[in-house]
Structures are given as C-alpha cells and as structure tokens.
Design an enzyme around this catalytic site. Structure first.
Site, PDB file in Angstrom:
ATOM      1  N   ALA A 173      14.353  49.060   1.341  1.00 41.24           N
ATOM      2  CA  ALA A 173      14.925  47.889   0.672  1.00 41.24           C
ATOM      3  C   ALA A 173      16.400  48.057   0.362  1.00 41.24           C
ATOM      4  O   ALA A 173      17.169  47.102   0.466  1.00 41.24           O
ATOM      5  CB  ALA A 173      14.156  47.594  -0.616  1.00 41.24           C
ATOM      6  N   ILE A 197       7.816  48.538   2.773  1.00 39.65           N
ATOM      7  CA  ILE A 197       9.036  48.244   2.017  1.00 39.65           C
ATOM      8  C   ILE A 197       9.019  49.053   0.719  1.00 39.65           C
ATOM      9  O   ILE A 197       8.114  48.914  -0.099  1.00 39.65           O
ATOM     10  CB  ILE A 197       9.157  46.744   1.699  1.00 39.65           C
ATOM     11  CG1 ILE A 197       9.137  45.927   2.998  1.00 39.65           C
ATOM     12  CG2 ILE A 197      10.454  46.476   0.927  1.00 39.65           C
ATOM     13  CD1 ILE A 197       9.120  44.422   2.771  1.00 39.65           C
ATOM     14  N   HIS A 198      10.019  49.893   0.554  1.00 36.94           N
ATOM     15  CA  HIS A 198      10.183  50.721  -0.646  1.00 36.94           C
ATOM     16  C   HIS A 198      11.675  50.971  -0.821  1.00 36.94           C
ATOM     17  O   HIS A 198      12.487  50.376  -0.105  1.00 36.94           O
ATOM     18  CB  HIS A 198       9.383  52.030  -0.512  1.00 36.94           C
ATOM     19  CG  HIS A 198       9.753  52.820   0.692  1.00 36.94           C
ATOM     20  ND1 HIS A 198      10.747  53.769   0.693  1.00 36.94           N
ATOM     21  CD2 HIS A 198       9.289  52.761   1.970  1.00 36.94           C
ATOM     22  CE1 HIS A 198      10.867  54.284   1.907  1.00 36.94           C
ATOM     23  NE2 HIS A 198       9.990  53.675   2.703  1.00 36.94           N
ATOM     24  N   GLY A 199      12.065  51.820  -1.722  1.00 37.71           N
ATOM     25  CA  GLY A 199      13.480  52.022  -2.047  1.00 37.71           C
ATOM     26  C   GLY A 199      14.378  52.311  -0.861  1.00 37.71           C
ATOM     27  O   GLY A 199      15.417  51.682  -0.691  1.00 37.71           O
ATOM     28  N   ASP A 226       7.084  53.392   9.108  1.00 36.58           N
ATOM     29  CA  ASP A 226       7.032  53.896   7.739  1.00 36.58           C
ATOM     30  C   ASP A 226       5.781  53.344   7.072  1.00 36.58           C
ATOM     31  O   ASP A 226       5.693  52.138   6.819  1.00 36.58           O
ATOM     32  CB  ASP A 226       8.280  53.479   6.961  1.00 36.58           C
ATOM     33  CG  ASP A 226       8.442  54.245   5.659  1.00 36.58           C
ATOM     34  OD1 ASP A 226       7.421  54.558   5.012  1.00 36.58           O
ATOM     35  OD2 ASP A 226       9.597  54.516   5.281  1.00 36.58           O
TER      36      ASP A 226
END
Length: 157
Positions: free
Chosen positions: A17, A12-14, A8
């Site tokens: 996370a 780290i994103h919604g 990805d």
C-alpha cells in the site's frame, strides 16, 4: 499499463500500500485470485487497506485475464497482486504481456521443499511453474521493498 505484478500472499499490506504503490506510480490495484473474489470478508478488508487515491479491483484470475486482454485496464498504471505462484503462472500464461514478476512473499506451506529466500517458501510444483516462466523469458525477482537489491530467481532454481 502494467507497472508491476507481485506475488504476495498478504495481498495488500504496508509494503504494498505504501512503498510499492508510490514507488511505481500505480493508480489502480488489481487483486487477481479466485478465492478472494468470492469472499466478502476479505474483499471488505482489502478495501480498507487500499491506498487513498488508488482504485481497487478484485477479480478471479480468469476474469483478470479477460480484462487485461480486452484492454479495459490500459488507461491505468496497474499494480497486479496475486496470492500465489500458481495465480502468477495462470495470469502470465493467459496474458502474454507480463514480462516480469516480483516475488514478495509466499504463505508457509506444508509441502514446502525449498526456500528461495526467508519470505519465499516454495513447493516442488511452485518450482516447476517458476522454471517454466523463466524459460519463457519472464524475469522473476525477489524484493520486499523497492529499495532492496533484486535477487533473480533464475539463479536460485
């Protein structure tokens, strides 16, 4: 124990996370990428995006392979996140216990020759690397979030 390895480019994103980390029960995120491991601004940003109660480790791909092979990561429910197909390939070649890869998203590319899905544009080189991993028995699936249906990349190559 590796719970999931994900390609990805957003790292780290919604979705990572919140959705993935809790769905797989991860307590440690390993971001494996050479450029990110040397970029203090990106490291700071990733630390801010880290889910509460989850350890975050950011290493180069080679240092990640060394850590995985040494067993130092064994006590953790590990979620490995890489930025590209190339990173995933290098990690899977260097650490033979990776048997599946989730392909969540790739950065739009100038040399994109094909889209495996809306979020996964790939170059000819990416296609070669994915084919090699699939031929070695590694499952590669496309899924944005845990509740989505798996799309097996081997059927798209």
């Amino acid at each position: 124990m590796i719970k999931l390895m994900r390609i990805d480019y957003r790292l780290i994103h919604g979705q990572v996370a919140m959705a993935w980390t809790s769905a797989i029960g991860a307590n440690c995120l390993l971001v494996a990428n050479d450029a990110v491991s040397k970029d203090s601004m990106r490291i700071t940003t990733l630390k801010l995006a880290r889910p509460a109660g989850c350890k975050l480790v950011i290493k180069s791909v080679e240092d990640s392979i060394t850590a995985l092979n040494s067993g130092v990561t064994d006590p953790y429910n590990l979620f490995i996140i890489v930025e590209s197909v190339e990173d995933a390939y290098r990690l899977a070649k260097g650490y033979r216990n990776i048997r599946s890869i989730n392909f969540g998203g790739a950065k739009p590319q100038k040399d994109c020759t094909r889209k495996l899905s809306v979020t996964t544009p790939v170059s000819e080189r990416d296609m070669q690397l994915l084919k090699e991993l699939v031929n070695e028995g590694i499952e590669i699936e496309i899924r944005q979030v845990p509740g989505d249906e798996k799309i097996n990349v081997s059927k798209l190559l």
